[in-house]
Motif scaffolding. Structure first.
Motif, mmCIF file in Angstrom:
data_model
loop_
_atom_site.group_PDB
_atom_site.id
_atom_site.type_symbol
_atom_site.label_atom_id
_atom_site.label_comp_id
_atom_site.label_asym_id
_atom_site.label_seq_id
_atom_site.Cartn_x
_atom_site.Cartn_y
_atom_site.Cartn_z
ATOM 1 N N PRO A 10 0.795 -1.228 0.000
ATOM 2 C CA PRO A 10 0.000 0.000 0.000
ATOM 3 C C PRO A 10 0.830 1.282 0.000
ATOM 4 O O PRO A 10 0.356 2.320 -0.451
ATOM 5 N N GLU A 11 2.057 1.240 0.527
ATOM 6 C CA GLU A 11 2.865 2.453 0.587
ATOM 7 C C GLU A 11 3.670 2.698 -0.685
ATOM 8 O O GLU A 11 4.319 3.728 -0.828
ATOM 9 N N VAL A 12 3.644 1.766 -1.627
ATOM 10 C CA VAL A 12 4.410 1.911 -2.867
ATOM 11 C C VAL A 12 3.727 2.920 -3.782
ATOM 12 O O VAL A 12 2.502 2.961 -3.882
ATOM 13 N N THR A 13 4.543 3.744 -4.463
ATOM 14 C CA THR A 13 4.030 4.661 -5.474
ATOM 15 C C THR A 13 4.150 3.991 -6.833
ATOM 16 O O THR A 13 5.210 3.471 -7.180
ATOM 17 N N VAL A 14 3.059 3.979 -7.598
ATOM 18 C CA VAL A 14 3.085 3.350 -8.910
ATOM 19 C C VAL A 14 3.217 4.413 -9.990
ATOM 20 O O VAL A 14 2.933 5.595 -9.783
ATOM 21 N N ASP A 15 3.696 3.982 -11.160
ATOM 22 C CA ASP A 15 3.965 4.894 -12.264
ATOM 23 C C ASP A 15 2.734 4.963 -13.174
ATOM 24 O O ASP A 15 2.464 4.059 -13.956
ATOM 25 N N ILE A 16 1.973 6.041 -13.057
ATOM 26 C CA ILE A 16 0.787 6.253 -13.877
ATOM 27 C C ILE A 16 0.864 7.625 -14.524
ATOM 28 O O ILE A 16 1.128 8.634 -13.853
ATOM 29 N N VAL A 17 0.622 7.665 -15.838
ATOM 30 C CA VAL A 17 0.656 8.917 -16.589
ATOM 31 C C VAL A 17 -0.690 9.098 -17.280
ATOM 32 O O VAL A 17 -1.239 8.146 -17.848
ATOM 33 N N ASP A 18 -1.217 10.320 -17.213
ATOM 34 C CA ASP A 18 -2.478 10.616 -17.898
ATOM 35 C C ASP A 18 -2.233 10.768 -19.391
ATOM 36 O O ASP A 18 -1.314 11.469 -19.822
ATOM 37 N N GLY A 19 -3.076 10.102 -20.198
ATOM 38 C CA GLY A 19 -2.969 10.186 -21.644
ATOM 39 C C GLY A 19 -4.104 10.995 -22.234
ATOM 40 O O GLY A 19 -4.817 11.717 -21.528
ATOM 41 N N GLU A 20 -4.285 10.868 -23.544
ATOM 42 C CA GLU A 20 -5.336 11.604 -24.231
ATOM 43 C C GLU A 20 -6.692 10.896 -24.075
ATOM 44 O O GLU A 20 -6.753 9.696 -23.847
ATOM 45 N N ASP A 21 -7.755 11.697 -24.228
ATOM 46 C CA ASP A 21 -9.127 11.173 -24.225
ATOM 47 C C ASP A 21 -9.456 10.382 -22.967
ATOM 48 O O ASP A 21 -10.200 9.395 -23.015
ATOM 49 N N GLY A 22 -8.898 10.813 -21.841
ATOM 50 C CA GLY A 22 -9.227 10.173 -20.584
ATOM 51 C C GLY A 22 -8.472 8.888 -20.298
ATOM 52 O O GLY A 22 -8.687 8.257 -19.262
ATOM 53 N N LYS A 23 -7.579 8.470 -21.198
ATOM 54 C CA LYS A 23 -6.810 7.241 -20.983
ATOM 55 C C LYS A 23 -5.698 7.481 -19.956
ATOM 56 O O LYS A 23 -5.240 8.616 -19.765
ATOM 57 N N ILE A 24 -5.269 6.410 -19.295
ATOM 58 C CA ILE A 24 -4.097 6.482 -18.426
ATOM 59 C C ILE A 24 -3.163 5.332 -18.792
ATOM 60 O O ILE A 24 -3.602 4.272 -19.232
ATOM 61 N N ILE A 25 -1.848 5.594 -18.655
ATOM 62 C CA ILE A 25 -0.827 4.581 -18.980
ATOM 63 C C ILE A 25 -0.105 4.206 -17.707
ATOM 64 O O ILE A 25 0.397 5.073 -16.981
ATOM 65 N N TYR A 26 -0.083 2.912 -17.447
ATOM 66 C CA TYR A 26 0.531 2.376 -16.230
ATOM 67 C C TYR A 26 1.746 1.540 -16.604
ATOM 68 O O TYR A 26 1.694 0.730 -17.536
ATOM 69 N N LYS A 27 2.860 1.738 -15.891
ATOM 70 C CA LYS A 27 4.061 0.931 -16.077
ATOM 71 C C LYS A 27 4.305 0.113 -14.824
ATOM 72 O O LYS A 27 4.355 0.657 -13.719
ATOM 73 N N ASP A 28 4.457 -1.210 -15.014
ATOM 74 C CA ASP A 28 4.715 -2.062 -13.855
ATOM 75 C C ASP A 28 6.195 -2.021 -13.491
ATOM 76 O O ASP A 28 6.984 -1.291 -14.112
ATOM 77 N N GLU A 29 6.587 -2.818 -12.507
ATOM 78 C CA GLU A 29 7.957 -2.753 -12.010
ATOM 79 C C GLU A 29 8.976 -3.235 -13.025
ATOM 80 O O GLU A 29 10.169 -2.904 -12.931
ATOM 81 N N SER A 30 8.535 -3.974 -14.037
ATOM 82 C CA SER A 30 9.458 -4.423 -15.094
ATOM 83 C C SER A 30 9.561 -3.415 -16.221
ATOM 84 O O SER A 30 10.327 -3.618 -17.162
ATOM 85 N N MET B 152 6.988 -2.611 -18.214
ATOM 86 C CA MET B 152 5.988 -2.876 -19.252
ATOM 87 C C MET B 152 4.801 -1.948 -19.067
ATOM 88 O O MET B 152 4.286 -1.788 -17.964
ATOM 89 N N ALA B 153 4.380 -1.309 -20.171
ATOM 90 C CA ALA B 153 3.295 -0.333 -20.115
ATOM 91 C C ALA B 153 1.966 -0.978 -20.492
ATOM 92 O O ALA B 153 1.908 -1.877 -21.331
ATOM 93 N N GLN B 154 0.898 -0.502 -19.872
ATOM 94 C CA GLN B 154 -0.450 -0.947 -20.189
ATOM 95 C C GLN B 154 -1.374 0.254 -20.178
ATOM 96 O O GLN B 154 -1.318 1.092 -19.277
ATOM 97 N N THR B 155 -2.227 0.332 -21.185
ATOM 98 C CA THR B 155 -3.162 1.444 -21.303
ATOM 99 C C THR B 155 -4.530 1.052 -20.757
ATOM 100 O O THR B 155 -5.034 -0.038 -21.034
ATOM 101 N N PHE B 156 -5.116 1.936 -19.982
ATOM 102 C CA PHE B 156 -6.461 1.739 -19.448
ATOM 103 C C PHE B 156 -7.374 2.830 -20.015
ATOM 104 O O PHE B 156 -6.980 3.994 -20.097
#
Length: 281
Positions: free
Chosen positions: A6-26, A28-32
């Motif tokens: 719970p105390e870890v900060t995750v890497d999330i970036v806001d994208g276009e059209d309401g999308k967000i991009i998340y990068k895991d610890e390896s 690897m990026a995933q778009t939501f």
């Protein structure tokens, strides 16, 4: 600390059209993508009645009734991005009379949503000090008339089924907006938007877009009158009506007397014939 703590900060970036991009610890990026409206089926309901302080300046109390229950997503699951152990399909839900609406009056993702009331969805982590467990929760605020009707059906044990549709901002999925509406998806909420920490996830806010329940089923068709019998049916019925026991006994006695009369007639004839032969000798 381990990834997913719970105390870890995750890497999330806001994208276009309401999308967000998340990068895991390896790395690897995933778009939501912003999620479409979601449906839930209510599995159980109970009433919570309590005294509450009046909102007016005059010191007074009032009786309030809240409805609490358990709901199941029609989608596959919901979880916090970066925290897969929070995945669930079952959520607690509460409904009460109120006029609460989302802070953002009309964000783009909610522009065409049905607005029957306000709704919130989020996740509370377990707190050993408070004695609570991990919990996904939904709060809905709708018209008092609907709550009164629902309370009456719950108390009368006549409610049969109930479904809820929510349209929420800050709720995401793995399918883009062009996916079919019938497609089931994995849903996500993001960690707190201020610093992307997992300890306090973002609250998805929006509207109740559909809310309905059905009561005990009743057959409303008029009762059909019995069809009258025709003459042929009456004749057949009369023929098959059995005679009473007295008539049966009288008929049997008459037949026995008739048999006895015939027997006596033949025996008398034979005796007369025998006497004739004796006399002739």
């Amino acid at each position: 600390m381990a990834f997913g703590d719970p105390e870890v900060t995750v890497d999330i970036v806001d994208g276009e059209d309401g999308k967000i991009i998340y990068k895991d610890e390896s790395g690897m990026a995933q778009t939501f993508y912003p999620a479409r409206s979601i449906w839930l089926t209510i599995d159980s309901l109970e009433l919570l009645t309590a005294l509450s302080e009046s909102a007016d300046d005059v010191p007074a109390t009032k009786l309030i009734t809240r409805i609490k229950g358990v709901a199941t997503l029609e989608d596959f699951s919901v979880s916090v991005i970066g925290s897969p152990e929070t995945k669930s399909r079952s959520l607690s839900i509460s409904l009460e009379a109120g006029e609460w609406l989302p802070k953002e009056a009309d964000p783009s993702s909610l522009r065409y949503a049905g607005k029957l009331g306000g709704a919130m969805l989020s996740f509370n982590r377990a707190d050993w000090e408070a004695g609570t467990s991990d919990e996904w929760w939904i709060s809905c605020y709708v018209a008092k008339e609907f709550i009164d009707s629902l309370v009456a059906d719950i108390r009368g044990e006549s409610i049969r089924e109930m479904k809820v549709m929510l349209t929420l901002a800050d709720l995401y999925g793995t399918s883009d907006s062009w996916a079919p509406l019938s497609l089931r998806d994995h849903l996500f909420i993001r960690p707190t938007q201020r610093d992307s920490r997992l300890n306090i996830p973002q609250v998805a806010q929006g509207y109740v877009s559909s809310l309905h329940f059905s009561s005990a089923k009743r057959d409303l068709r008029p009762v059909k009158p019995a069809e009258p019998q025709n003459d042929d049916e009456e004749v057949v019925s009369a023929q098959v009506v059995p005679a009473n026991s007295q008539q049966v006994q009288s008929e049997a006695l008459r037949q026995q007397i008739e048999k006895l009369r015939v027997t006596v007639k033949w025996v008398g004839g034979l005796i007369a014939l025998m006497l004739f032969f004796i006399a002739a000798r």
